[in-house]
Design a protein around this motif. Structure first.
Motif, PDB file in Angstrom:
ATOM      1  N   LEU A 102      22.997  33.281  15.903  1.00 40.57           N
ATOM      2  CA  LEU A 102      23.671  32.742  17.088  1.00 40.57           C
ATOM      3  C   LEU A 102      23.762  31.215  17.053  1.00 40.57           C
ATOM      4  N   ILE A 162      26.850  28.416  16.807  1.00 40.42           N
ATOM      5  CA  ILE A 162      27.059  27.296  17.734  1.00 40.42           C
ATOM      6  C   ILE A 162      27.228  25.993  16.947  1.00 40.42           C
ATOM      7  N   PHE A 218      21.915  20.947  22.985  1.00 42.07           N
ATOM      8  CA  PHE A 218      22.949  21.538  23.839  1.00 42.07           C
ATOM      9  C   PHE A 218      22.317  22.232  25.039  1.00 42.07           C
ATOM     10  N   GLN A 219      23.144  22.457  26.059  1.00 39.40           N
ATOM     11  CA  GLN A 219      22.667  23.061  27.298  1.00 39.40           C
ATOM     12  C   GLN A 219      22.269  24.514  27.078  1.00 39.40           C
ATOM     13  N   ASN A 220      21.134  24.922  27.671  1.00 39.17           N
ATOM     14  CA  ASN A 220      20.726  26.318  27.653  1.00 39.17           C
ATOM     15  C   ASN A 220      21.651  27.120  28.572  1.00 39.17           C
ATOM     16  N   ASN A 243      21.040  29.769  30.052  1.00 39.19           N
ATOM     17  CA  ASN A 243      20.272  30.364  31.149  1.00 39.19           C
ATOM     18  C   ASN A 243      19.107  29.431  31.512  1.00 39.19           C
ATOM     19  N   HIS A 282      17.338  21.797  31.215  1.00 40.63           N
ATOM     20  CA  HIS A 282      16.812  22.737  30.218  1.00 40.63           C
ATOM     21  C   HIS A 282      17.806  22.802  29.060  1.00 40.63           C
ATOM     22  N   LEU A 331      18.366  22.774  24.599  1.00 36.99           N
ATOM     23  CA  LEU A 331      17.760  23.264  23.365  1.00 36.99           C
ATOM     24  C   LEU A 331      18.002  22.261  22.247  1.00 36.99           C
ATOM     25  N   ASN A 362       8.716  28.442  21.135  1.00 40.93           N
ATOM     26  CA  ASN A 362       8.231  29.819  21.162  1.00 40.93           C
ATOM     27  C   ASN A 362       8.301  30.361  19.740  1.00 40.93           C
ATOM     28  N   GLN A 396       9.647  34.587  21.263  1.00 42.17           N
ATOM     29  CA  GLN A 396      10.847  34.028  20.636  1.00 42.17           C
ATOM     30  C   GLN A 396      11.937  35.093  20.609  1.00 42.17           C
ATOM     31  N   HIS A 425      13.923  26.211  17.411  1.00 45.02           N
ATOM     32  CA  HIS A 425      14.403  25.378  18.513  1.00 45.02           C
ATOM     33  C   HIS A 425      13.258  24.939  19.410  1.00 45.02           C
ATOM     34  N   HIS A 427      12.651  23.897  23.434  1.00 48.16           N
ATOM     35  CA  HIS A 427      13.162  23.819  24.795  1.00 48.16           C
ATOM     36  C   HIS A 427      12.730  22.461  25.341  1.00 48.16           C
TER      37      HIS A 427
HETATM   38  P1  5GP Z   1      13.590  31.637  22.858  1.00 41.97           P
HETATM   39  O1  5GP Z   1      13.325  32.749  23.831  1.00 41.97           O
HETATM   40  O2  5GP Z   1      13.987  32.181  21.508  1.00 41.97           O
HETATM   41  O3  5GP Z   1      12.520  30.622  22.784  1.00 41.97           O
HETATM   42  O4  5GP Z   1      14.821  30.850  23.462  1.00 41.97           O
HETATM   43  C1  5GP Z   1      16.150  31.189  23.266  1.00 41.97           C
HETATM   44  C2  5GP Z   1      16.944  30.468  24.323  1.00 41.97           C
HETATM   45  O5  5GP Z   1      18.319  30.486  23.940  1.00 41.97           O
HETATM   46  C3  5GP Z   1      16.860  31.113  25.710  1.00 41.97           C
HETATM   47  O6  5GP Z   1      16.334  30.180  26.642  1.00 41.97           O
HETATM   48  C4  5GP Z   1      18.304  31.493  26.032  1.00 41.97           C
HETATM   49  O7  5GP Z   1      18.648  31.240  27.377  1.00 41.97           O
HETATM   50  C5  5GP Z   1      19.112  30.612  25.080  1.00 41.97           C
HETATM   51  N1  5GP Z   1      20.367  31.223  24.657  1.00 41.97           N
HETATM   52  C6  5GP Z   1      20.543  32.504  24.211  1.00 41.97           C
HETATM   53  N2  5GP Z   1      21.829  32.710  23.874  1.00 41.97           N
HETATM   54  C7  5GP Z   1      22.474  31.528  24.104  1.00 41.97           C
HETATM   55  C8  5GP Z   1      23.846  31.125  23.953  1.00 41.97           C
HETATM   56  O8  5GP Z   1      24.719  31.879  23.515  1.00 41.97           O
HETATM   57  N3  5GP Z   1      24.157  29.856  24.300  1.00 41.97           N
HETATM   58  C9  5GP Z   1      23.213  28.975  24.785  1.00 41.97           C
HETATM   59  N4  5GP Z   1      23.633  27.757  25.103  1.00 41.97           N
HETATM   60  N5  5GP Z   1      21.916  29.334  24.938  1.00 41.97           N
HETATM   61  C10 5GP Z   1      21.551  30.582  24.601  1.00 41.97           C
END
Ligand code: 5GP
Ligand code: ZN
Length: 119
Positions: free
Chosen positions: A4, A8, A27-29, A31, A37, A39, A86, A93, A99, A101
């Motif tokens: 993913l 990006i 870039f912006q998260n 969610n 927040h 990444l 994470n 993760q 990445h 946060h």
């Molecule tokens: P993790 O849980 O692996 O530490 O964090 C992954 C993060 O990536 C999550 O906070 C999630 O919101 C973010 N994320 C997942 N898919 C996408 C996406 O398609 N675009 C963006 N900008 N963030 C994403």
């Protein structure tokens, strides 16, 4: 590669960029779990903390530098922030491209996820 965050980086998936150079993208998260927040990711695909090699150590420094610059750009350098990684199953993760946060914009509270018997 079916990743993913690599998509990006390549621009095959959209993102709202905060900061970019030849080594790192911020870039912006999609969610957000805090008012700020974002990444911080290396442009090189590294699956997780466990996959960092000696040759990546400068790149990890570049990630910290980009995080610091993004914090200033987003106006949370003075108020403070957290930089979180994470790793793996217990670290929850979900995306296996290394990445950080970068979170801030409010008082985040004490660290969670630590049971009293392990505190
Ligand atoms: P993790 O849980 O692996 O530490 O964090 C992954 C993060 O990536 C999550 O906070 C999630 O919101 C973010 N994320 C997942 N898919 C996408 C996406 O398609 N675009 C963006 N900008 N963030 C994403
Ligand atoms: Zn990747």
């Amino acid at each position: 590669m079916d990743c993913l965050f690599c998509k990006i980086i390549e621009g095959d998936l959209p993102s709202t960029k905060v900061l970019e150079n030849d080594k790192v993208l911020v870039f912006q998260n999609i969610n957000p779990e805090a008012p700020v927040h974002v990444l911080v990711i290396p442009k090189k695909h590294i699956a997780s903390m466990n996959d960092i090699e000696d040759e990546d150590l400068l790149l990890i420094g570049e990630m910290h530098k980009a995080a610091k610059e993004a914090a200033a750009k987003l106006g949370i350098d003075e108020s403070g922030y957290r930089l979180i990684n994470n790793c793996g199953k217990d670290g929850m993760q979900t995306v296996f491209h290394l990445h950080y946060h970068l979170m801030g914009g409010k008082r985040l509270g004490a660290l969670t996820g630590i049971s009293p018997e392990h505190a």
